[in-house]
Scaffold this active site. Structure first.
Site, PDB file in Angstrom:
ATOM      1  N   ASP A   1     -21.266 -20.384  39.200  1.00 38.63           N
ATOM      2  CA  ASP A   1     -21.923 -21.570  39.962  1.00 38.63           C
ATOM      3  C   ASP A   1     -20.902 -22.781  40.063  1.00 38.63           C
ATOM      4  O   ASP A   1     -20.673 -22.971  38.592  1.00 38.63           O
ATOM      5  CB  ASP A   1     -23.322 -21.745  39.949  1.00 38.63           C
ATOM      6  CG  ASP A   1     -23.806 -22.953  41.027  1.00 38.63           C
ATOM      7  OD1 ASP A   1     -23.133 -23.802  41.016  1.00 38.63           O
ATOM      8  OD2 ASP A   1     -25.201 -22.502  41.213  1.00 38.63           O
TER       9      ASP A   1
ATOM     10  N   HIS B   1     -29.097 -14.528  47.131  1.00 37.33           N
ATOM     11  CA  HIS B   1     -28.276 -14.557  46.147  1.00 37.33           C
ATOM     12  C   HIS B   1     -29.343 -14.823  44.616  1.00 37.33           C
ATOM     13  O   HIS B   1     -30.575 -15.270  44.998  1.00 37.33           O
ATOM     14  CB  HIS B   1     -27.365 -15.829  45.896  1.00 37.33           C
ATOM     15  CG  HIS B   1     -27.583 -17.179  46.319  1.00 37.33           C
ATOM     16  ND1 HIS B   1     -28.123 -17.392  47.480  1.00 37.33           N
ATOM     17  CD2 HIS B   1     -28.037 -18.093  45.584  1.00 37.33           C
ATOM     18  CE1 HIS B   1     -28.617 -18.922  47.663  1.00 37.33           C
ATOM     19  NE2 HIS B   1     -28.482 -19.225  46.517  1.00 37.33           N
TER      20      HIS B   1
ATOM     21  N   HIS C   1     -29.725 -16.431  40.821  1.00 37.20           N
ATOM     22  CA  HIS C   1     -29.018 -17.418  39.994  1.00 37.20           C
ATOM     23  C   HIS C   1     -29.446 -16.793  38.485  1.00 37.20           C
ATOM     24  O   HIS C   1     -30.625 -16.671  38.077  1.00 37.20           O
ATOM     25  CB  HIS C   1     -29.569 -18.791  40.177  1.00 37.20           C
ATOM     26  CG  HIS C   1     -29.571 -19.755  41.152  1.00 37.20           C
ATOM     27  ND1 HIS C   1     -28.363 -20.398  41.224  1.00 37.20           N
ATOM     28  CD2 HIS C   1     -30.086 -19.492  42.507  1.00 37.20           C
ATOM     29  CE1 HIS C   1     -28.546 -21.375  42.467  1.00 37.20           C
ATOM     30  NE2 HIS C   1     -29.419 -20.563  43.219  1.00 37.20           N
TER      31      HIS C   1
END
Length: 130
Positions: free
Chosen positions: A29, A93, A95
């Site tokens: 990220d 997505h 994390h």
């Protein structure tokens, strides 16, 4: 219109790649909660995680687990948190966030890294991939 993640998959936007197979991609990220914060995405552009077909959903979770284990081995942390929010980019997505305290998972405190630091973190995690 392609999402930013689809542009990353297609190589139109660079990323700090951690792992990739024919169906999934993991990359750091660029606005991380903690050093090693990684996103795992399906290459199939689907907005919501729960809209993925079961095979893709389960494949993403298996892929994310492998990446999470590598993060856990490479980054000094108490555990790797798994979070799905999905509001910021309309592409499913996951994390994976190295956690040492609850505030690491709040998305309110961010870490700033230079390119060389991102590259070094990505290399450390890639080295731990099984």
């Amino acid at each position: 219109m392609a999402t930013i993640f689809t542009k990353i998959i297609n190589g139109e936007i660079p990323c700090y790649k951690i792992a990739e197979d024919e169906n999934f991609l993991a990359f750091l990220d660029i606005n991380p909660n903690a050093i090693g914060h990684t996103l795992c995405i399906p290459k199939k552009e689907i907005d919501k995680l729960l809209d993925l077909d079961e095979e893709t959903y389960m494949g993403l979770m298996i892929f994310a687990r492998k990446v999470g284990k590598a993060i856990e081995a490479a980054i000094d942390c108490k555990r790797v948190g798994v979070t799905v929010i999905g509001l910021e980019v309309p592409h499913a997505h996951v994390h994976l966030i190295p956690l040492n305290e609850m505030s690491d998972a709040t998305f309110q405190r961010k870490v700033t890294l230079e390119k060389a630091a991102f590259e070094a973190v990505a290399a450390r995690i890639r080295a731990k991939m099984l």
